[in-house]
Scaffold this active site. Structure first.
Site, PDB file in Angstrom:
ATOM      1  N   ASN A 165      49.217  45.048 -13.933  1.00 27.07           N
ATOM      2  CA  ASN A 165      50.087  44.037 -13.327  1.00 27.07           C
ATOM      3  C   ASN A 165      50.382  44.348 -11.861  1.00 27.07           C
ATOM      4  O   ASN A 165      50.611  43.436 -11.058  1.00 27.07           O
ATOM      5  CB  ASN A 165      51.393  43.917 -14.106  1.00 27.07           C
ATOM      6  CG  ASN A 165      51.188  43.316 -15.480  1.00 27.07           C
ATOM      7  OD1 ASN A 165      50.244  42.564 -15.711  1.00 27.07           O
ATOM      8  ND2 ASN A 165      52.072  43.654 -16.413  1.00 27.07           N
ATOM      9  N   ASP A 209      42.319  40.101  -8.870  1.00 26.13           N
ATOM     10  CA  ASP A 209      42.602  39.272 -10.039  1.00 26.13           C
ATOM     11  C   ASP A 209      41.509  39.418 -11.095  1.00 26.13           C
ATOM     12  O   ASP A 209      41.770  39.265 -12.290  1.00 26.13           O
ATOM     13  CB  ASP A 209      42.722  37.811  -9.604  1.00 26.13           C
ATOM     14  CG  ASP A 209      43.173  36.905 -10.735  1.00 26.13           C
ATOM     15  OD1 ASP A 209      44.104  37.294 -11.470  1.00 26.13           O
ATOM     16  OD2 ASP A 209      42.611  35.810 -10.892  1.00 26.13           O
ATOM     17  N   GLU A 216      48.505  38.773 -19.725  1.00 25.16           N
ATOM     18  CA  GLU A 216      47.936  37.425 -19.623  1.00 25.16           C
ATOM     19  C   GLU A 216      48.914  36.468 -18.961  1.00 25.16           C
ATOM     20  O   GLU A 216      48.542  35.700 -18.057  1.00 25.16           O
ATOM     21  CB  GLU A 216      47.560  36.907 -21.016  1.00 25.16           C
ATOM     22  CG  GLU A 216      46.975  35.507 -20.993  1.00 25.16           C
ATOM     23  CD  GLU A 216      46.754  34.932 -22.382  1.00 25.16           C
ATOM     24  OE1 GLU A 216      46.598  33.705 -22.490  1.00 25.16           O
ATOM     25  OE2 GLU A 216      46.753  35.710 -23.365  1.00 25.16           O
ATOM     26  N   ASP A 267      49.266  37.233 -15.273  1.00 25.19           N
ATOM     27  CA  ASP A 267      48.069  36.829 -14.548  1.00 25.19           C
ATOM     28  C   ASP A 267      48.087  35.324 -14.272  1.00 25.19           C
ATOM     29  O   ASP A 267      47.857  34.874 -13.147  1.00 25.19           O
ATOM     30  CB  ASP A 267      46.834  37.209 -15.360  1.00 25.19           C
ATOM     31  CG  ASP A 267      45.536  36.822 -14.664  1.00 25.19           C
ATOM     32  OD1 ASP A 267      45.115  37.559 -13.764  1.00 25.19           O
ATOM     33  OD2 ASP A 267      44.945  35.786 -15.019  1.00 25.19           O
ATOM     34  N   HIS A 268      48.375  34.531 -15.306  1.00 25.03           N
ATOM     35  CA  HIS A 268      48.410  33.083 -15.133  1.00 25.03           C
ATOM     36  C   HIS A 268      49.547  32.667 -14.201  1.00 25.03           C
ATOM     37  O   HIS A 268      49.399  31.713 -13.421  1.00 25.03           O
ATOM     38  CB  HIS A 268      48.589  32.391 -16.486  1.00 25.03           C
ATOM     39  CG  HIS A 268      47.398  32.502 -17.382  1.00 25.03           C
ATOM     40  ND1 HIS A 268      46.121  32.240 -16.953  1.00 25.03           N
ATOM     41  CD2 HIS A 268      47.285  32.855 -18.689  1.00 25.03           C
ATOM     42  CE1 HIS A 268      45.273  32.414 -17.955  1.00 25.03           C
ATOM     43  NE2 HIS A 268      45.962  32.799 -19.016  1.00 25.03           N
ATOM     44  N   ASP A 307      48.440  33.215 -10.708  1.00 28.26           N
ATOM     45  CA  ASP A 307      47.430  32.215 -10.356  1.00 28.26           C
ATOM     46  C   ASP A 307      48.054  30.863 -10.027  1.00 28.26           C
ATOM     47  O   ASP A 307      47.591  30.151  -9.134  1.00 28.26           O
ATOM     48  CB  ASP A 307      46.436  32.041 -11.509  1.00 28.26           C
ATOM     49  CG  ASP A 307      45.530  33.247 -11.674  1.00 28.26           C
ATOM     50  OD1 ASP A 307      45.366  34.004 -10.698  1.00 28.26           O
ATOM     51  OD2 ASP A 307      44.988  33.448 -12.775  1.00 28.26           O
TER      52      ASP A 307
END
Length: 410
Positions: free
Chosen positions: A52, A99, A117, A120-121, A124
């Site tokens: 992270n 990323d 997850e 990450d999203h 983004d």
């Protein structure tokens, strides 16, 4: 009375999130060519570096370099310095690389979990706004405000649609021309602006401006139309829930409600503004509404991972409401100041939401967001015994760690 909930996630939602399994399919043209580079890069990353932390460093680099571009051309009309375009391109390349390897690092260190997850999203969703805006500034698209509005909000919408169909089908799908191709194309655009200067896009050849090459490229080559119709087909097939519902058992059309509460006001305020607030301050306008969209997208991702219904209202919508009401009362306050107030509000609300949701998940999973626990720490036993996105094997490969970078220009 507090403006926000003390707990965003219930115990049932946290339990479902802990049981969540990441599912992704991709047939991107460029991903297979970049995999050797990404594998080499992650091999150089020390094992003590948390996945992270890799993600957030990439996002910060992307945001800072994009804001430098915004600083020099807030109206997207003035030519930004060549070095600023080059720096923004480097920042995007760094973000794409970091990323792409965060999941690989999670596999190397055995620290993959659903929080990775989600984190990450979430990054983004924020990056999408800055990437789309930087591309417009690099080609001085502010001279054509309608096209700039279409370009930026199309990118934001398609990113939301990608997670909408994930909420419906349970699987995140990437096409042959998708995020990686979009990012590489924007890097090329920034490189051209850095080498020849942004004015190159205003040069006319046989009466045809290079700037329109960028618009056509974004609409057709990057697959906006193709991605949208693929999304419609996937949603039309019905969901993986009961009677063709979403993964949470809700209507497959339900996610359109919260997003329309962003897109529709953004267009109406742009069209009705007597002070032409969007045309005069496009970067500020897109950042304000883009961060609201990022907040709503994050909530959609959480709803998918927790298999729960998505709330239709959100505190970040207070920002656009301020602009709307100000117009309704004949711009009682200068719209520029209200727009700044809107941006500050949605930024603080997004940061508050991200902090609170990460804290709740960290407490439940007994993990730290930016630090890898020492080997043998008993607090990690919940992770090892839980089926998570990073531990799910499919066709012999870890599907989270081989994920393409997600920034839906996605």
């Amino acid at each position: 009375m507090k403006l926000y909930k003390e707990k965003l996630l219930s115990e049932l939602q946290l339990k479902r999130l802990g049981e969540h399994q990441y599912s992704c399919s991709s047939c991107s043209y460029l991903d297979k060519f970049l995999q050797p580079y990404w594998n080499w890069l992650v091999s150089k990353v020390p094992l003590w570096l948390a996945p992270n932390l890799i993600t957030i460093v990439g996002l910060i680099l992307n945001i800072v370099t994009a804001l430098i571009l915004v600083w020099y051309s807030p109206n997207a009309k003035d030519g930004a310095p060549r070095w600023a375009c080059a720096l923004c391109g480097i920042g995007l390349f760094a973000y794409q690389s970091l990323d792409a390897i965060d999941g690989k690092q999670a596999r190397r260190t055995g620290t993959a979990n659903p929080l990775g997850e989600l984190f990450d999203h979430g990054c983004d969703s924020i990056s999408t706004v800055f990437v789309a805006l930087s591309a417009c500034i690099a080609v001085q698209l502010g001279n054509h405000p309608g096209w700039m509005f279409f370009q930026c909000f199309c990118a934001i919408t398609l990113f939301y649609c990608a997670h909408w169909q994930t909420y419906v089908s349970g699987t995140l799908r990437f096409g042959r021309v998708d995020v990686t191709e979009a990012q590489v194309t924007i890097m090329l655009i920034l490189a051209i602006s850095a080498i020849f200067g942004p004015d190159i896009w205003s040069t006319k050849v046989a009466g045809f401006s290079f700037r329109w090459c960028h618009v056509i490229c974004c609409v057709f080559y990057l697959g906006y139309i193709q991605v949208f119709f693929a999304f419609v087909r996937n949603v039309a097939k019905g969901g993986c829930g009961k009677n063709g519902s979403t993964i949470a058992g809700t209507s497959v059309l339900s996610p359109i409600i919260p997003f329309s509460m962003i897109l529709v006001p953004a267009f109406i305020i742009y069209q009705k503004s007597t002070e032409h607030v969007y045309e005069n301050h496009p970067a500020l306008y897109i950042l304000a509404f883009g961060l609201v969209a990022a907040k709503v997208t994050n909530r959609l991702v959480v709803a998918h991972m927790t298999k729960s219904e998505m709330d239709y209202t959100d505190l970040s919508l207070i920002g656009p409401t301020m602009l709307f009401l100000n117009q309704y009362f004949s711009t009682f306050i200068t719209e520029y100041y209200v727009l700044w107030l809107c941006l500050v509000w949605v930024t603080l609300d997004l940061l508050r939401y991200c902090y609170q949701i990460c804290t709740e998940i960290c407490d439940y999973l007994h993990v730290e967001l930016f630090r890898i626990p020492h080997t043998g720490n008993t607090n990690t036993k919940r992770i090892s015994s839980t089926s998570t996105s990073g531990n799910t094997e499919k066709n012999g490969t870890n599907i989270r760690n081989n994920k393409p970078p997600r920034s839906k220009k996605k």
